[in-house]
Design an enzyme around this catalytic site. Structure first.
Site, PDB file in Angstrom:
ATOM      1  N   GLU A 139      69.219  48.176  55.613  1.00  0.00           N
ATOM      2  CA  GLU A 139      69.264  48.950  54.379  1.00  0.00           C
ATOM      3  C   GLU A 139      70.493  49.854  54.409  1.00  0.00           C
ATOM      4  O   GLU A 139      71.050  50.125  55.480  1.00  0.00           O
ATOM      5  CB  GLU A 139      67.979  49.789  54.274  1.00  0.00           C
ATOM      6  CG  GLU A 139      67.872  50.708  53.066  1.00  0.00           C
ATOM      7  CD  GLU A 139      67.949  49.978  51.738  1.00  0.00           C
ATOM      8  OE1 GLU A 139      69.070  49.542  51.396  1.00  0.00           O
ATOM      9  OE2 GLU A 139      66.928  49.853  51.055  1.00  0.00           O
ATOM     10  N   HIS A 167      61.705  43.113  52.229  1.00  0.00           N
ATOM     11  CA  HIS A 167      60.515  43.394  53.031  1.00  0.00           C
ATOM     12  C   HIS A 167      59.348  43.873  52.162  1.00  0.00           C
ATOM     13  O   HIS A 167      59.536  44.409  51.060  1.00  0.00           O
ATOM     14  CB  HIS A 167      60.834  44.443  54.096  1.00  0.00           C
ATOM     15  CG  HIS A 167      61.259  45.763  53.520  1.00  0.00           C
ATOM     16  ND1 HIS A 167      60.367  46.692  53.016  1.00  0.00           N
ATOM     17  CD2 HIS A 167      62.481  46.316  53.355  1.00  0.00           C
ATOM     18  CE1 HIS A 167      61.005  47.749  52.567  1.00  0.00           C
ATOM     19  NE2 HIS A 167      62.308  47.544  52.757  1.00  0.00           N
TER      20      HIS A 167
END
Length: 249
Positions: free
Chosen positions: A87, A9
């Protein structure tokens, strides 16, 4: 030849503030938005095309994917979202400033927490508001699947089954795939693809918003990989990631 694209990202609000982000659902900064758009431009210029995309359930990855696909006129392709691409969960460190944490515990300890393979940060209590069990997007997960903290090994163990059962068969069927995810979920996959040792994975840094292209043979073994973009920009971005856990001078 198979091409697989991995995209971390773009810069998030907590990336900018140098905080441990983990499963906290923070948004992109304006710089992160531009990184995502630029990634799409690079992929379009490279002549890449996709049939299907995979991402996490966190908005920084979802928005990055959408912005990049929009630049490629590919927002119509199917997108699969899964917590398995999230994550890693940083436990009790989540939300803390990395430099301040390094000043408190020492750079070496913070590097171990951030980059070692099997040493997790201090765990949360289930009563902590940061515990994923309080978030409705994880309501279908079992208690065993909800992390109190994670090391990279834990992230590998939740990601790879999804890779083997879902993503890899999709690629083998001829579909062109992009995975938009996070620094550590992507490190998990790179570790597996490149057969990186537990010791050497400490030195691997994946920059934000820069497409990483893997060329794979028919057995899904890497032939080569490369980032799209200016090599100097890639090197600077990787160094920036590496320096995040250092105490302020």
């Amino acid at each position: 030849m198979i091409k697989l694209v991995l995209l971390r990202h773009g810069e998030s609000v907590w990336n900018k503030e140098n905080r441990f982000t983990g499963w906290k659902d923070v948004d992109l900064t304006e710089k992160g938005v531009q990184e995502a758009k630029r990634a799409g431009e690079f992929m379009k210029k490279e002549g890449l095309d996709f049939d299907i995309a995979y991402t996490s359930v966190l908005k920084r990855a979802i928005r990055t994917l959408n912005l990049a696909l929009n630049e490629m006129d590919l927002q119509w392709i199917p997108v699969n979202k899964t917590w398995r691409l999230n994550e890693r969960h940083y436990g009790a460190l989540q939300g803390l400033n990395k430099s301040e944490t390094a000043e408190k515990f020492g750079e070496e300890q913070v590097l171990i927490w951030r980059r070692s393979y099997d040493t997790p940060p201090p765990a949360l209590e289930k009563s902590d508001e940061r515990y994923p069990g309080h978030d409705p997007r994880y309501k279908d997960l079992t208690e065993a699947e909800l992390p109190l903290t994670e090391c990279l090994k834990d992230t590998v163990e939740r990601f790879l089954p999804y890779w083997h059962e879902t993503i890899a068969p999709t690629i083998k069927s001829g579909k062109r795939v992009i995975i938009a995810a996070h620094g550590n979920s992507l490190r998990s996959l790179v570790k597996y693809l490149d057969n990186i040792s537990d010791e050497d994975i400490v030195g691997l840094n994946i920059p934000t918003g820069m497409p990483l292209v893997y060329e794979l043979d028919d057995d899904m073994k890497p032939i080569k990989n490369y980032y799209l973009g200016d090599p100097d920009d890639v090197a600077k971005a990787m160094a920036s990631v590496a320096n995040q856990g250092k105490a302020k001078a």
